[in-house]
Write a protein that holds these residues in place. Structure first.
Motif, PDB file in Angstrom:
ATOM      1  N   HIS B   8       0.840  -1.196   0.000  1.00 54.50           N
ATOM      2  CA  HIS B   8       0.000   0.000   0.000  1.00 54.50           C
ATOM      3  C   HIS B   8       0.882   1.256   0.000  1.00 54.50           C
ATOM      4  O   HIS B   8       0.679   2.184  -0.768  1.00 54.50           O
ATOM      5  CB  HIS B   8      -0.885  -0.031   1.251  1.00 54.50           C
ATOM      6  CG  HIS B   8      -1.665   1.213   1.496  1.00 54.50           C
ATOM      7  ND1 HIS B   8      -2.726   1.576   0.714  1.00 54.50           N
ATOM      8  CD2 HIS B   8      -1.533   2.187   2.445  1.00 54.50           C
ATOM      9  CE1 HIS B   8      -3.223   2.730   1.165  1.00 54.50           C
ATOM     10  NE2 HIS B   8      -2.511   3.112   2.214  1.00 54.50           N
ATOM     11  N   ARG B   9       1.894   1.208   0.816  1.00 52.51           N
ATOM     12  CA  ARG B   9       2.787   2.361   0.929  1.00 52.51           C
ATOM     13  C   ARG B   9       3.474   2.651  -0.408  1.00 52.51           C
ATOM     14  O   ARG B   9       3.602   3.799  -0.815  1.00 52.51           O
ATOM     15  CB  ARG B   9       3.819   2.068   1.998  1.00 52.51           C
ATOM     16  CG  ARG B   9       4.869   3.130   2.098  1.00 52.51           C
ATOM     17  CD  ARG B   9       5.845   2.723   3.175  1.00 52.51           C
ATOM     18  NE  ARG B   9       6.923   3.686   3.258  1.00 52.51           N
ATOM     19  CZ  ARG B   9       7.696   3.768   4.325  1.00 52.51           C
ATOM     20  NH1 ARG B   9       7.500   2.968   5.358  1.00 52.51           N
ATOM     21  NH2 ARG B   9       8.672   4.654   4.344  1.00 52.51           N
ATOM     22  N   LEU B  11       2.377   1.826  -3.405  1.00 52.20           N
ATOM     23  CA  LEU B  11       1.390   2.353  -4.351  1.00 52.20           C
ATOM     24  C   LEU B  11       1.087   3.822  -4.069  1.00 52.20           C
ATOM     25  O   LEU B  11       0.903   4.617  -4.982  1.00 52.20           O
ATOM     26  CB  LEU B  11       0.096   1.534  -4.279  1.00 52.20           C
ATOM     27  CG  LEU B  11       0.153   0.163  -4.962  1.00 52.20           C
ATOM     28  CD1 LEU B  11      -1.083  -0.647  -4.629  1.00 52.20           C
ATOM     29  CD2 LEU B  11       0.306   0.317  -6.472  1.00 52.20           C
ATOM     30  N   MET B  12       1.057   4.162  -2.774  1.00 52.65           N
ATOM     31  CA  MET B  12       0.731   5.543  -2.423  1.00 52.65           C
ATOM     32  C   MET B  12       1.872   6.504  -2.738  1.00 52.65           C
ATOM     33  O   MET B  12       1.691   7.712  -2.724  1.00 52.65           O
ATOM     34  CB  MET B  12       0.369   5.634  -0.933  1.00 52.65           C
ATOM     35  CG  MET B  12      -0.957   4.986  -0.580  1.00 52.65           C
ATOM     36  SD  MET B  12      -2.307   5.575  -1.606  1.00 52.65           S
ATOM     37  CE  MET B  12      -2.533   7.216  -0.914  1.00 52.65           C
ATOM     38  N   PRO B  17      -1.758   5.553  -8.876  1.00 52.40           N
ATOM     39  CA  PRO B  17      -1.545   4.135  -8.554  1.00 52.40           C
ATOM     40  C   PRO B  17      -2.569   3.205  -9.204  1.00 52.40           C
ATOM     41  O   PRO B  17      -2.306   2.015  -9.368  1.00 52.40           O
ATOM     42  CB  PRO B  17      -1.640   4.095  -7.032  1.00 52.40           C
ATOM     43  CG  PRO B  17      -2.371   5.340  -6.644  1.00 52.40           C
ATOM     44  CD  PRO B  17      -2.034   6.357  -7.672  1.00 52.40           C
ATOM     45  N   GLY B  18      -3.708   3.752  -9.612  1.00 50.78           N
ATOM     46  CA  GLY B  18      -4.737   2.938 -10.256  1.00 50.78           C
ATOM     47  C   GLY B  18      -4.239   2.242 -11.509  1.00 50.78           C
ATOM     48  O   GLY B  18      -4.840   1.269 -11.975  1.00 50.78           O
ATOM     49  N   VAL B  21      -2.921  -1.723 -10.616  1.00 47.99           N
ATOM     50  CA  VAL B  21      -3.649  -2.648  -9.747  1.00 47.99           C
ATOM     51  C   VAL B  21      -4.648  -3.571 -10.447  1.00 47.99           C
ATOM     52  O   VAL B  21      -5.069  -4.566  -9.868  1.00 47.99           O
ATOM     53  CB  VAL B  21      -4.376  -1.876  -8.620  1.00 47.99           C
ATOM     54  CG1 VAL B  21      -3.358  -1.266  -7.671  1.00 47.99           C
ATOM     55  CG2 VAL B  21      -5.290  -0.800  -9.176  1.00 47.99           C
ATOM     56  N   GLY B  22      -5.024  -3.282 -11.681  1.00 44.77           N
ATOM     57  CA  GLY B  22      -5.997  -4.146 -12.368  1.00 44.77           C
ATOM     58  C   GLY B  22      -7.366  -4.087 -11.710  1.00 44.77           C
ATOM     59  O   GLY B  22      -7.749  -3.060 -11.160  1.00 44.77           O
ATOM     60  N   GLY B  23      -8.086  -5.207 -11.762  1.00 46.84           N
ATOM     61  CA  GLY B  23      -9.388  -5.277 -11.094  1.00 46.84           C
ATOM     62  C   GLY B  23     -10.529  -4.650 -11.870  1.00 46.84           C
ATOM     63  O   GLY B  23     -11.556  -4.302 -11.296  1.00 46.84           O
ATOM     64  N   PRO B  25     -13.725  -4.256 -14.629  1.00 44.98           N
ATOM     65  CA  PRO B  25     -14.785  -5.094 -15.173  1.00 44.98           C
ATOM     66  C   PRO B  25     -14.329  -5.694 -16.515  1.00 44.98           C
ATOM     67  O   PRO B  25     -13.650  -5.022 -17.293  1.00 44.98           O
ATOM     68  CB  PRO B  25     -15.940  -4.109 -15.402  1.00 44.98           C
ATOM     69  CG  PRO B  25     -15.655  -2.947 -14.521  1.00 44.98           C
ATOM     70  CD  PRO B  25     -14.173  -2.876 -14.384  1.00 44.98           C
ATOM     71  N   ASN B 295     -10.879   1.203 -14.797  1.00 44.09           N
ATOM     72  CA  ASN B 295     -11.393   2.002 -13.685  1.00 44.09           C
ATOM     73  C   ASN B 295     -10.684   3.338 -13.649  1.00 44.09           C
ATOM     74  O   ASN B 295     -11.267   4.360 -13.352  1.00 44.09           O
ATOM     75  CB  ASN B 295     -11.136   1.276 -12.357  1.00 44.09           C
ATOM     76  CG  ASN B 295     -11.832  -0.058 -12.295  1.00 44.09           C
ATOM     77  OD1 ASN B 295     -12.961  -0.194 -12.760  1.00 44.09           O
ATOM     78  ND2 ASN B 295     -11.160  -1.050 -11.739  1.00 44.09           N
ATOM     79  N   ASN B 296      -9.390   3.269 -13.956  1.00 47.22           N
ATOM     80  CA  ASN B 296      -8.575   4.470 -13.947  1.00 47.22           C
ATOM     81  C   ASN B 296      -8.771   5.160 -15.297  1.00 47.22           C
ATOM     82  O   ASN B 296      -8.616   4.531 -16.327  1.00 47.22           O
ATOM     83  CB  ASN B 296      -7.113   4.033 -13.786  1.00 47.22           C
ATOM     84  CG  ASN B 296      -6.247   5.117 -13.215  1.00 47.22           C
ATOM     85  OD1 ASN B 296      -6.565   5.682 -12.182  1.00 47.22           O
ATOM     86  ND2 ASN B 296      -5.164   5.412 -13.887  1.00 47.22           N
ATOM     87  N   GLY B 297      -9.139   6.436 -15.288  1.00 47.06           N
ATOM     88  CA  GLY B 297      -9.421   7.152 -16.538  1.00 47.06           C
ATOM     89  C   GLY B 297      -8.327   6.953 -17.581  1.00 47.06           C
ATOM     90  O   GLY B 297      -7.157   6.974 -17.255  1.00 47.06           O
TER      91      GLY B 297
END
Ligand code: SF4
Lengths: 227, 659
Positions: B8-9, B11-12, B17-18, B21-23, B25, B295-297
């Motif tokens: 997490h650290r 990525l932040m 960071p989006g 990460v994938g995920g 639809p 998800n990430n523009g």
């Protein structure tokens, strides 16, 4: 321009969670993700009027990049009444795995927009040893810290924005802060302040996981949970 | 086994960071395969990492990736995942913490895959390929890889001349990949089943697949006459004199390195010529109607519908116009069904119609009517980026509100009719004026005009022609307003010029490129002519075009240059703020090469580094087109009259229809 007739709204007020991959996108992207899921679910969502109509949704409070949530709220206005259970199951079937609606209720069109009534928020902050020091911050008269505002670094006193610190165990707290459009304290600003005021370890602060757990509105002087 | 657990650290600490990460639809999750990988460290399926050598936001807007991802995942014995180039901040972090580049679906390190496939859309992404291989802990050079390493392959429009990058790929796929990628997967499956015995054997098996090129089976030969390391060539700069005559001033390219004189086969079974693959029936090839929705523009946040491949036009500067021949259309019926499914499955509110010169699609009206009908009341819209402006187009744009904002786009490419005839751009000033008159009458006031500087035979008069055309359009706007008796708003005319880059497989593949001074002179001349407040002039950076010609027409000697460039820290050359022209030039020099080596005019009987690749269009046809260009003679489009370019060898599409 012709006058646009105001359309009757049947609002679903939904509580949602986000975690994992979905916590790393910005607020605008989160809105788009919701919009598309509702479009895929073929629900009768209302669109804004005007040149570039968008699905009308009102989020209570933007979620910062990297913050998880277990209790954020969104109002989704529909053109016809929709059963909350149907709403939940249809939208959840379309949302990415890390984003889910927990519950939803049908409400009449709210007089005040959801965004404008938010007064406070709870954040669960998990970080090494945070529970052993955090509540000391409540003893301070003032908590001076720096934050970025319009590209400049400014000094602010955030003491009156910190409403409460609840220690859960040595490594986690629940922080209650002022939230909303007039007064708002971001958890990362709080963490900075914690480092400077009670000497909390900067390294541990960087490793903190932050989850928003509740949102409140102000009801006759008392904080009441939204939805 | 390399499953990456990024904190997490971490990525932040990076921008957006989006991206990492994938995920999303519609991403493909094959749970049984994942379980097997997690529990046993391996799986029997062919694991493919599909790589796009730029950031997530750009890669996810790429249709080729979505198509091939779907094709591969349609096979039950393949699991295809995605990887993108990490932005610089993430690269630093990965290096510092020794985190290998990983795929978004299962967060597996690239070195763990059986196939690592790149889609290459532009030459300037080459160093990013090296970046991704390096971060993925895969040996950069094909010759250094062993049976433990993935098979690294690539495809995409720039691979028709992959020579500058050929040392880094084990196999290269020429042409459209929907079918050949499945054949490649089948070969790799057998290789994997047999316990990966011999890399050489698997490459041999791959070379048997039509359209697959194994660079290591060939060796380039260069002239190396002792004491004659310098090769001079002459080109001509055309200058218009005071009295109106055109004078040809010789331009001498000095310091040209020895030229390529041949390609020797090292493997007797390897084919002499590798012919690109095409899809014969586009109606019956898999098209992703449930693409991944980021998800990430991303850059172009919309879904795409590809309506045909190829282009009937044959503009002589345009590589796409030749390499994608012949034209093959999808039926409006198939497209309507797919378009409706895509809108439904993605939730996007915009469907982008994708093709070269979309107005040439024979079923355009049927298609757009059908889709707009289906989208009625759903707040969904179409975008049609490459329409020729006529009544039909204006009518359509009226219905499709989103295009209206962006204004009208014209690409005359050259400022005078003479030069437009040279490049075979079948558009006249009358055409442009008639279309614009319609548009201005309909209330439009924003016009974007695209031109190229440095086209073959260009004189300063042609450059001046660009300014004259822009001013005529400005005047037309006010005239039209006066005729209609309305008060004129301000017209907004934008003139953009890019630098011409001669590309392989075009009639101008032998032409020289203008040098920096010529380009700058032309830009500043144009700037001085375009002073009206209604006309905005956009010009591009010259240096990146000078480097692009080197990569586009380069030979095998550039592999070393690219490797050294990467090793000295050059990546993201497609990003203006990262591109370092001077460093590239000194690396060329260090290797005994120069910009002139690749930017000079090539003799027509010279061996070209891409001569062993065939796109169907014959070299003698390209040569005859070059001659016609100098005669200022146009060639009719495929639909008017077939000019016998050679693409009939594929026996489909327009070539058959026009018989
Ligand atoms: S063979 Fe004829 S119809 Fe076919 S692409 Fe070439 S010119 Fe066009």
């Amino acid at each position: 321009m012709t006058m646009q007739k105001h359309q009757k709204q049947y609002v679903q007020r939904a509580v949602f969670t986000r975690k994992g991959a979905l916590s790393y996108i910005g607020h605008l992207d989160l809105m788009r993700t919701f919009e598309r899921a509702i479009r895929r679910a073929e629900l009768p969502i209302l669109y804004s009027q005007g040149y570039n109509p968008r699905p009308m949704m009102v989020f209570a409070l933007p979620l910062g990049v990297g913050i998880h949530t277990e209790g954020d709220v969104v109002d989704v206005p529909m053109s016809v009444p929709v059963d909350p259970d149907e709403f939940i199951s249809k939208v959840n079937a379309e949302l990415p795995v890390d984003l889910k609606i927990l519950s939803s209720i049908s409400i009449p069109e709210p007089k005040d927009s959801l965004m404008s009534i938010v007064a406070a928020a709870d954040y669960r902050i998990e970080a090494n040893g945070i529970g052993t020091v955090a509540s000391k911050i409540l003893d301070f008269e003032e908590v001076i810290t720096t934050k970025k505002s319009k590209g400049k670094i400014i000094t602010v006193d955030i003491r009156d924005l910190i409403l409460d610190v609840n220690t859960i165990d040595d490594d986690s707290i629940v922080l209650k802060v002022a939230a909303g459009s007039s007064k708002n304290l971001r958890p990362d600003v709080f963490m900075n302040a914690l480092c400077s005021s009670v000497n909390y370890d900067k390294e541990s602060a960087l490793d903190a996981t932050v989850t928003r757990t509740a949102l409140y509105c102000n009801c006759e002087g008392k904080l009441v949970g939204i939805a | 086994m390399g499953i990456v657990n990024i904190s997490h650290r971490d990525l932040m600490s990076v921008e957006s960071p989006g991206r990492y990460v994938g995920g999303e639809p519609n991403q493909c999750i094959k749970q049984e395969v994942i379980d097997s990988i997690v529990n046993t460290g391996s799986c029997k399926e062919v694991r493919t990492a599909f790589c796009f050598p730029d950031v997530y936001e750009i890669g996810m807007s790429n249709l080729a990736m979505q198509i091939l991802y779907n094709c591969l995942n349609s096979l039950d014995y393949v699991y295809c995942e995605r990887a993108f180039a990490p932005w610089l901040d993430m690269c630093n972090l990965m290096r510092e913490k020794n985190i290998p580049l990983y795929t978004l679906e299962t967060k597996s390190a690239l070195f763990d895959f059986d196939i690592v496939a790149f889609t290459l859309g532009y030459e300037m992404c080459y160093t990013n390929v090296l970046l991704m291989l390096d971060l993925g802990k895969i040996p950069l050079l094909s010759k250094d890889r062993t049976d433990k390493d993935p098979i690294v392959i690539c495809g995409g429009p720039v691979t028709y001349n992959i020579e500058p990058m050929c040392d880094f790929f084990d196999a290269v796929m020429m042409g459209e990949g929907e079918e050949s990628i499945l054949e490649v997967a089948e070969v790799i499956k057998k290789y994997k089943d047999s316990g990966k015995q011999s890399r050489k054997e698997v490459l041999k098996a791959l070379s048997k697949i039509e359209g697959v090129y194994i660079p290591s089976f060939y060796e380039a030969v260069f002239s190396d006459k002792e004491g004659e390391k310098t090769y001079y060539t002459e080109a001509y700069s055309r200058i218009k004199k005071e009295d109106g005559t055109v004078e040809e001033v010789p331009v001498t390219f000095k310091g040209v390195a020895p030229v390529q004189t041949g390609l020797r086969k090292l493997e007797p079974e390897a084919p002499d010529v590798i012919t690109k693959r095409i899809i014969k029936d586009l109606d019956n090839v898999l098209y992703p109607t449930d693409p991944i929705v980021p998800n990430n523009g991303i850059v172009h946040d919309r879904a795409y519908l590809e309506i045909f491949r190829g282009c009937i036009r044959g503009c002589r500067f345009c590589q796409a116009g030749f390499i994608y021949r012949p034209v093959r259309e999808k039926s409006p019926d198939t497209l309507c069904k797919q378009g409706i499914a895509i809108e439904h499955n993605t939730g996007y509110d915009e469907l982008g119609i994708l093709s070269l010169s979309s107005s040439d699609y024979t079923g355009l009206k049927e298609l757009t009517d059908g889709l707009l009908d289906a989208f009625e009341g759903r707040h969904s819209s179409l975008s049609l980026p490459s329409l020729r402006i006529d009544n039909f187009a204006l009518d359509l744009m009226e219905k499709v509100s989103s295009t209206r904002k962006s204004g009208l786009t014209f690409a005359p490419e050259a400022g005078t009719q003479r030069l437009r005839d040279v490049i075979n751009k079948g558009i006249t000033e009358e055409d442009i004026m008639a279309s614009l008159k319609l548009a201005f009458t309909g209330g439009w006031n924003t016009v974007k005009l695209y031109f190229m500087l440095g086209l073959p035979t260009e004189t300063m008069e042609d450059v001046e022609g660009i300014a004259l055309l822009a001013r005529k359009i400005e005047q037309l706007y006010f005239d039209t307003a006066r005729e209609l008796g309305i008060k004129a708003r301000k017209p907004e005319i934008t003139v953009s010029t890019s630098m011409y880059i001669p590309k392989p497989f075009t009639p101008f593949q032998w032409e020289r490129q203008n040098c920096k001074e010529e380009f700058l002179k032309k830009q500043s001349y144009l700037r001085s002519l375009l002073k009206s407040k209604n006309i905005k002039y956009n010009w591009h950076d010259v240096e990146s075009s000078l480097w692009e010609v080197v990569l586009a027409r380069g030979d095998r000697r550039l592999n070393k240059v690219l490797l050294e460039g990467y090793q000295s820290g050059l990546t993201y050359d497609a990003w203006d703020d990262q591109f370092k022209f001077d460093t590239w030039m000194s690396l060329l020099e260090k290797n005994g090469l120069s910009w002139e080596t690749y930017a000079r005019n090539y003799d027509t009987d010279e061996v070209l580094p891409w001569d062993h690749i065939s796109v169907g269009v014959r070299k003698d046809f390209l040569l005859s087109e070059k001659k016609k260009a100098y005669d200022e003679t146009v060639t009719p489009n495929c639909r008017v009259k077939c000019s016998g370019c050679g693409a009939t060898c594929f026996k489909v599409g327009e070539c058959v229809a026009s018989r």
